[in-house]
Design a protein around this motif. Structure first.
Motif, PDB file in Angstrom:
ATOM      1  N   ASP A   1       0.859  -1.188   0.000  1.00 26.73           N
ATOM      2  CA  ASP A   1       0.000   0.000   0.000  1.00 26.73           C
ATOM      3  C   ASP A   1       0.894   1.237   0.000  1.00 26.73           C
ATOM      4  O   ASP A   1       1.774   1.380   0.866  1.00 26.73           O
ATOM      5  N   SER A   2       0.672   2.145  -0.948  1.00 29.40           N
ATOM      6  CA  SER A   2       1.510   3.352  -1.020  1.00 29.40           C
ATOM      7  C   SER A   2       1.329   4.262   0.186  1.00 29.40           C
ATOM      8  O   SER A   2       2.178   5.128   0.434  1.00 29.40           O
ATOM      9  N   ASP A   3       0.254   4.083   0.936  1.00 26.09           N
ATOM     10  CA  ASP A   3       0.020   4.893   2.133  1.00 26.09           C
ATOM     11  C   ASP A   3       0.565   4.243   3.405  1.00 26.09           C
ATOM     12  O   ASP A   3       0.331   4.754   4.508  1.00 26.09           O
ATOM     13  N   ASP A   4       1.275   3.156   3.269  1.00 29.02           N
ATOM     14  CA  ASP A   4       1.855   2.482   4.427  1.00 29.02           C
ATOM     15  C   ASP A   4       2.752   3.469   5.193  1.00 29.02           C
ATOM     16  O   ASP A   4       3.671   4.054   4.620  1.00 29.02           O
ATOM     17  N   PRO A   5       2.498   3.688   6.480  1.00 31.54           N
ATOM     18  CA  PRO A   5       3.289   4.676   7.250  1.00 31.54           C
ATOM     19  C   PRO A   5       4.765   4.323   7.359  1.00 31.54           C
ATOM     20  O   PRO A   5       5.586   5.194   7.620  1.00 31.54           O
ATOM     21  N   ARG A   6       5.125   3.076   7.129  1.00 34.33           N
ATOM     22  CA  ARG A   6       6.521   2.678   7.249  1.00 34.33           C
ATOM     23  C   ARG A   6       7.393   3.299   6.148  1.00 34.33           C
ATOM     24  O   ARG A   6       8.615   3.397   6.316  1.00 34.33           O
ATOM     25  N   VAL A   7       6.777   3.692   5.038  1.00 34.21           N
ATOM     26  CA  VAL A   7       7.551   4.286   3.945  1.00 34.21           C
ATOM     27  C   VAL A   7       7.238   5.777   3.813  1.00 34.21           C
ATOM     28  O   VAL A   7       7.385   6.360   2.735  1.00 34.21           O
ATOM     29  N   ALA A   8       6.856   6.406   4.911  1.00 38.16           N
ATOM     30  CA  ALA A   8       6.508   7.836   4.880  1.00 38.16           C
ATOM     31  C   ALA A   8       7.672   8.702   4.413  1.00 38.16           C
ATOM     32  O   ALA A   8       7.476   9.681   3.687  1.00 38.16           O
ATOM     33  N   ASP A   9       8.890   8.375   4.819  1.00 34.42           N
ATOM     34  CA  ASP A   9      10.056   9.174   4.402  1.00 34.42           C
ATOM     35  C   ASP A   9      10.208   9.198   2.890  1.00 34.42           C
ATOM     36  O   ASP A   9      10.645  10.202   2.310  1.00 34.42           O
ATOM     37  N   PHE A  10       9.862   8.111   2.230  1.00 32.32           N
ATOM     38  CA  PHE A  10      10.042   8.030   0.774  1.00 32.32           C
ATOM     39  C   PHE A  10       8.988   8.854   0.025  1.00 32.32           C
ATOM     40  O   PHE A  10       9.208   9.206  -1.130  1.00 32.32           O
ATOM     41  N   ARG A  11       7.877   9.186   0.671  1.00 36.98           N
ATOM     42  CA  ARG A  11       6.855   9.988   0.002  1.00 36.98           C
ATOM     43  C   ARG A  11       7.240  11.456  -0.085  1.00 36.98           C
ATOM     44  O   ARG A  11       6.626  12.217  -0.822  1.00 36.98           O
ATOM     45  N   ALA A  12       8.245  11.885   0.638  1.00 43.23           N
ATOM     46  CA  ALA A  12       8.670  13.294   0.613  1.00 43.23           C
ATOM     47  C   ALA A  12       9.843  13.526  -0.325  1.00 43.23           C
ATOM     48  O   ALA A  12      10.441  14.587  -0.308  1.00 43.23           O
ATOM     49  N   LEU A  13      10.171  12.562  -1.161  1.00 38.03           N
ATOM     50  CA  LEU A  13      11.391  12.652  -1.957  1.00 38.03           C
ATOM     51  C   LEU A  13      11.480  13.880  -2.856  1.00 38.03           C
ATOM     52  O   LEU A  13      12.551  14.467  -2.980  1.00 38.03           O
ATOM     53  N   PRO A  14      10.389  14.328  -3.499  1.00 44.78           N
ATOM     54  CA  PRO A  14      10.555  15.505  -4.360  1.00 44.78           C
ATOM     55  C   PRO A  14      10.807  16.789  -3.588  1.00 44.78           C
ATOM     56  O   PRO A  14      11.193  17.789  -4.177  1.00 44.78           O
TER      57      PRO A  14
END
Length: 272
Positions: free
Chosen positions: A8-21
């Motif tokens: 799931d793209s909303d998985d909180p474990r990968v929150a850091d990767f959603r801020a990449l831009p």
């Protein structure tokens, strides 16, 4: 290493990767992004930098198997499909392999110079803002044996994603520091025995191929200026010598990264 599958793209474990831009947000969090297998491998092998987490495809995980096996720490590894990784991070250039790295405390100039042996090259960059140029300069510095890179304020962050990618991970290998006292802080190089050489397009400057390193110097610091204006007059005044690279008169100048490769190659030959 713990390996967790992400579905799931909303998985909180990968929150850091959603801020990449968002480079500003990443900087505020004291982290940076390494992308691509080679750069991530170099992050895992680095002594000064540490990874916080990895987001990879199955193929990338296999490619990183050796580095993950020898890494001296526990770092979560998140496994996802290429399409899902693209939805999470928002761009396509990751090649299925990303890592969040932790920014260490900045290196002080005395720390940089204390780790440099005699008769070495240093690279000094003033207001070079283009990420590709900064990354290429670090790659050239690594290729031609420069011991460190000194940056002025206004230079692109070497840990910015594009600069790090262009450098092929050299920004994680070549020590660097930001000199806040500019250009007065350059005097520490002269006091430590370095000969300051400014690269310029000025036709009055001496040709690079005629330069001879003074025998009493500890090493040479090569000074490169911004893409548009080159070195400022105040920095040129600090230099012990100004050199130019001879090119055809139909071309006004070389790209600063290209010029750094030519100059580093030439001076490396003089110092060995």
């Amino acid at each position: 290493m713990p390996i967790d599958r992400i579905t799931d793209s909303d998985d909180p474990r990968v929150a850091d990767f959603r801020a990449l831009p968002d480079a500003v947000l990443l900087r505020e969090r004291n982290v940076f992004v390494a992308e691509g297998r080679l750069v991530v491998k170099r992050l895992l092998r680095a002594t000064r930098f540490r990874p916080r987490s990895l987001l990879v495809t199955k193929a990338a995980l296999i490619a990183l198997e050796h580095e993950l096996a020898i890494y001296p720490g526990v770092v979560p590894v998140y496994l996802a499909t290429p399409d899902l990784i693209e939805r999470i991070c928002g761009f396509k250039f990751h090649r299925g392999c990303l890592a969040i790295g932790e920014r260490p405390a900045p290196l002080a100039m005395d720390k940089i110079l204390g780790g440099v042996s005699l008769h070495n090259l240093l690279v000094v960059a003033e207001r070079i803002s283009d990420a590709d140029n900064v990354g290429s300069i670090f790659r050239n510095a690594s290729a031609f044996g420069a011991a460190a890179v000194v940056l002025s304020k206004g230079c692109c962050d070497p840990l910015y994603r594009k600069a790090l990618r262009t450098s092929m991970g050299a920004c994680l290998q070549v020590p660097f520091t930001i000199l806040n006292d500019w250009p007065g802080g350059l005097d520490i190089l002269r006091r430590c025995g370095y000969y300051l050489v400014a690269l310029t397009t000025d036709t009055k400057a001496s040709p690079l191929e005629r330069f001879m390193i003074p025998t009493e110097t500890r090493g040479v610091a090569l000074l490169f200026g911004s893409e548009g204006d080159g070195l400022s007059e105040s920095v040129l005044a600090w230099a012990d010598s100004s050199l130019r690279i001879n090119i055809e008169t139909t071309v006004d100048s070389l790209n600063v990264a290209t010029a750094s490769a030519v100059a580093l190659y030439h001076l490396r030959g003089l110092m060995h």
